[in-house]
Design an enzyme around this catalytic site. Sequence first.
Site, PDB file in Angstrom:
ATOM      1  N   SER A   1       0.835  -1.206   0.000  1.00  0.00           N
ATOM      2  CA  SER A   1       0.000   0.000   0.000  1.00  0.00           C
ATOM      3  C   SER A   1       0.866   1.251   0.000  1.00  0.00           C
ATOM      4  O   SER A   1       0.502   2.267  -0.593  1.00  0.00           O
ATOM      5  CB  SER A   1      -0.929   0.006   1.219  1.00  0.00           C
ATOM      6  OG  SER A   1      -1.827  -1.077   1.164  1.00  0.00           O
TER       7      SER A   1
ATOM      8  N   THR B   1      -3.032  -0.594   9.926  1.00  0.00           N
ATOM      9  CA  THR B   1      -1.577  -0.562   9.965  1.00  0.00           C
ATOM     10  C   THR B   1      -1.123   0.275  11.159  1.00  0.00           C
ATOM     11  O   THR B   1      -1.398   1.473  11.236  1.00  0.00           O
ATOM     12  CB  THR B   1      -1.018   0.012   8.656  1.00  0.00           C
ATOM     13  OG1 THR B   1      -1.602  -0.695   7.563  1.00  0.00           O
ATOM     14  CG2 THR B   1       0.498  -0.118   8.604  1.00  0.00           C
TER      15      THR B   1
ATOM     16  N   GLU C   1      -4.544 -17.965   0.440  1.00  0.00           N
ATOM     17  CA  GLU C   1      -3.274 -17.939  -0.269  1.00  0.00           C
ATOM     18  C   GLU C   1      -3.115 -16.642  -1.052  1.00  0.00           C
ATOM     19  O   GLU C   1      -4.041 -16.174  -1.698  1.00  0.00           O
ATOM     20  CB  GLU C   1      -3.244 -19.126  -1.229  1.00  0.00           C
ATOM     21  CG  GLU C   1      -1.944 -19.292  -1.943  1.00  0.00           C
ATOM     22  CD  GLU C   1      -1.962 -20.535  -2.827  1.00  0.00           C
ATOM     23  OE1 GLU C   1      -2.776 -20.589  -3.745  1.00  0.00           O
ATOM     24  OE2 GLU C   1      -1.142 -21.418  -2.579  1.00  0.00           O
TER      25      GLU C   1
ATOM     26  N   SER D   1      -4.168   1.947   3.032  1.00  0.00           N
ATOM     27  CA  SER D   1      -4.029   0.817   3.939  1.00  0.00           C
ATOM     28  C   SER D   1      -5.147  -0.164   3.672  1.00  0.00           C
ATOM     29  O   SER D   1      -6.307   0.088   4.036  1.00  0.00           O
ATOM     30  CB  SER D   1      -4.079   1.276   5.401  1.00  0.00           C
ATOM     31  OG  SER D   1      -4.074   0.160   6.276  1.00  0.00           O
ATOM     32  N   GLY D   2      -4.805  -1.279   3.038  1.00  0.00           N
ATOM     33  CA  GLY D   2      -5.823  -2.280   2.749  1.00  0.00           C
ATOM     34  C   GLY D   2      -6.573  -2.701   3.994  1.00  0.00           C
ATOM     35  O   GLY D   2      -7.805  -2.667   4.043  1.00  0.00           O
ATOM     36  N   SER D   3      -5.848  -3.067   5.034  1.00  0.00           N
ATOM     37  CA  SER D   3      -6.471  -3.550   6.260  1.00  0.00           C
ATOM     38  C   SER D   3      -7.112  -2.432   7.067  1.00  0.00           C
ATOM     39  O   SER D   3      -8.020  -2.676   7.859  1.00  0.00           O
ATOM     40  CB  SER D   3      -5.432  -4.251   7.140  1.00  0.00           C
ATOM     41  OG  SER D   3      -4.502  -3.307   7.653  1.00  0.00           O
ATOM     42  N   GLY D   4      -6.623  -1.215   6.882  1.00  0.00           N
ATOM     43  CA  GLY D   4      -7.130  -0.097   7.659  1.00  0.00           C
ATOM     44  C   GLY D   4      -6.687  -0.120   9.104  1.00  0.00           C
ATOM     45  O   GLY D   4      -7.208   0.621   9.932  1.00  0.00           O
TER      46      GLY D   4
END
Length: 156
Positions: A52, A96, A149, A91-94
């Site tokens: 990201s 980080t 995966e 941030s993909g996960s939000g």
Amino acid sequence: MTAAAMTFAERWTLTSQEIAATLEGVEENDFAAVAETLAASGRIFVAGAGRSGLLGRMLAMRLAQAGFASHVVGESTTPAIAAGDLLFICSGSGQTATLLPVAEKAGALGAKIILLTYRIGSPLALHADLILNLPVPLDPTRPGGLAGEQLLPFGP
């Protein structure tokens, strides 16, 4: 078929299809709001970590090439963020951990915050004025699923 058993061409095709499907799922109004916010901003600061972060660096470069005053958070030449500035967090996960204090500080100083993420209920989302949600697949049983995966076009 697992990602490891796929050929390069199969990986490339699947990755391209997933990117297209993700972009088609983004709300047009969200894109418009981000574009309007960017256009109305003075200085734009971009932050991210890992892949990201690489996306953020590319965004900052494109913004600079388009005539915007853009900076990458953490670089030695980046000025201090201030009220009226914009912080664009990738941030993909939000969630980080290194980006949470950046968002908190920017918000406390009066900067506007945009978050690019696939988790709209994340800790970083709580600090965002605007969220650009990427509706990525979260099926852990499928190759390339975020909890499953990892699928990369050039190999695992």
